[in-house]
Design a protein around this motif. Structure first.
Motif, PDB file in Angstrom:
ATOM      1  N   TRP A  47      51.002  39.364  38.102  1.00  0.00           N
ATOM      2  CA  TRP A  47      49.963  39.099  39.099  1.00  0.00           C
ATOM      3  C   TRP A  47      50.640  38.351  40.249  1.00  0.00           C
ATOM      4  O   TRP A  47      51.063  37.219  40.071  1.00  0.00           O
ATOM      5  CB  TRP A  47      48.817  38.272  38.519  1.00  0.00           C
ATOM      6  CG  TRP A  47      47.772  37.923  39.527  1.00  0.00           C
ATOM      7  CD1 TRP A  47      47.661  36.756  40.239  1.00  0.00           C
ATOM      8  CD2 TRP A  47      46.708  38.756  39.982  1.00  0.00           C
ATOM      9  NE1 TRP A  47      46.600  36.809  41.090  1.00  0.00           N
ATOM     10  CE2 TRP A  47      45.988  38.034  40.960  1.00  0.00           C
ATOM     11  CE3 TRP A  47      46.289  40.066  39.670  1.00  0.00           C
ATOM     12  CZ2 TRP A  47      44.869  38.565  41.622  1.00  0.00           C
ATOM     13  CZ3 TRP A  47      45.180  40.576  40.331  1.00  0.00           C
ATOM     14  CH2 TRP A  47      44.484  39.832  41.290  1.00  0.00           C
ATOM     15  N   LEU A 120      44.604  43.630  36.607  1.00  0.00           N
ATOM     16  CA  LEU A 120      43.635  44.239  37.520  1.00  0.00           C
ATOM     17  C   LEU A 120      42.699  43.201  38.142  1.00  0.00           C
ATOM     18  O   LEU A 120      42.195  43.394  39.246  1.00  0.00           O
ATOM     19  CB  LEU A 120      42.826  45.308  36.789  1.00  0.00           C
ATOM     20  CG  LEU A 120      43.675  46.501  36.298  1.00  0.00           C
ATOM     21  CD1 LEU A 120      42.818  47.479  35.501  1.00  0.00           C
ATOM     22  CD2 LEU A 120      44.356  47.211  37.465  1.00  0.00           C
ATOM     23  N   ASP A 121      42.441  42.114  37.422  1.00  0.00           N
ATOM     24  CA  ASP A 121      41.645  41.017  37.980  1.00  0.00           C
ATOM     25  C   ASP A 121      42.009  39.756  37.216  1.00  0.00           C
ATOM     26  O   ASP A 121      42.571  39.836  36.129  1.00  0.00           O
ATOM     27  CB  ASP A 121      40.135  41.308  37.886  1.00  0.00           C
ATOM     28  CG  ASP A 121      39.690  41.472  36.452  1.00  0.00           C
ATOM     29  OD1 ASP A 121      39.572  40.441  35.757  1.00  0.00           O
ATOM     30  OD2 ASP A 121      39.502  42.626  36.006  1.00  0.00           O
ATOM     31  N   THR A 122      41.685  38.598  37.768  1.00  0.00           N
ATOM     32  CA  THR A 122      42.164  37.348  37.157  1.00  0.00           C
ATOM     33  C   THR A 122      41.162  36.756  36.166  1.00  0.00           C
ATOM     34  O   THR A 122      41.283  35.594  35.792  1.00  0.00           O
ATOM     35  CB  THR A 122      42.492  36.300  38.236  1.00  0.00           C
ATOM     36  OG1 THR A 122      41.329  36.124  39.040  1.00  0.00           O
ATOM     37  CG2 THR A 122      43.661  36.737  39.085  1.00  0.00           C
TER      38      THR A 122
END
Ligand SMILES: [Zn+2]
Length: 181
Positions: A47, A120-122
């Protein structure tokens, strides 16, 4: 192994005719119980300039850090296994980029397959077997508190590759740790 999983009779350890290694053989139903290495699959999850680390809530190496990884299940592919472990251990949804490292660990009968993956997202959080998750930049990697030599090795390659902007495939064999004096 003490008893046959087919019929429940005691097994003996001996070399079956035509074989070269001792196996657990059932003298009642003649089943031969082969034991083979197990596959561990996992992800180095990126990320931005960080990677996802999980602090282990189970033995072995309780309390130490690792990347999401675990034993493959029957009926799944290596990709599915790596995605499943990442979801179970860190509730992290990722997309796999490529196979990054393969380590043979013959002294514990394991093979590690690690993929590079993008988060894809945190929205991450610890799974049932994880104490803590974090997105960790290189300068905060707890090198002395990484749970496994294979993971330490892969992460060292990863950060070195990232500086060069290329991620070739890595493979190697992990030897037993020298006995502590
Ligand atoms: Zn049997």
């Amino acid at each position: 192994m003490k008893f046959c999983s087919h019929c429940g009779a005691p097994v003996t350890l001996r070399v079956p005719p035509g074989d070269t290694l001792p196996r657990h053989v059932c003298d009642a139903c003649h089943a031969i119980h082969y034991q083979n290495p197990r596959m561990v699959v996992g992800c180095i999850v990126e990320w931005e300039d960080r990677i996802l680390l999980c602090r282990r809530g189970i033995e072995p190496r309780h309390g130490l850090w690792t990347v999401p990884a675990g034993f493959m299940e029957n009926g799944e592919t290596t990709f599915q296994g790596a995605l499943r472990e990442t979801l179970e251990e860190a509730h992290a949804r990722v997309e796999i980029d490529s196979l990054y490292a393969l380590y043979n660990i013959p002294h514990i009968n394991q093979v590690y397959l690690l993929f590079r993956a993008r988060l894809l997202d945190t929205a991450i959080s610890p799974g049932a077997e994880t104490l803590e998750v974090k997105l960790c930049p290189e300068n905060e990697i707890p090198w002395e508190r990484i749970a496994f030599a294979s993971i330490r090795n892969a992460l060292a390659h990863y950060f070195s590759d990232r500086k060069r902007g290329a991620y070739p495939f890595h493979t190697g064999t992990i030897e037993p740790a020298p006995a502590k004096k």
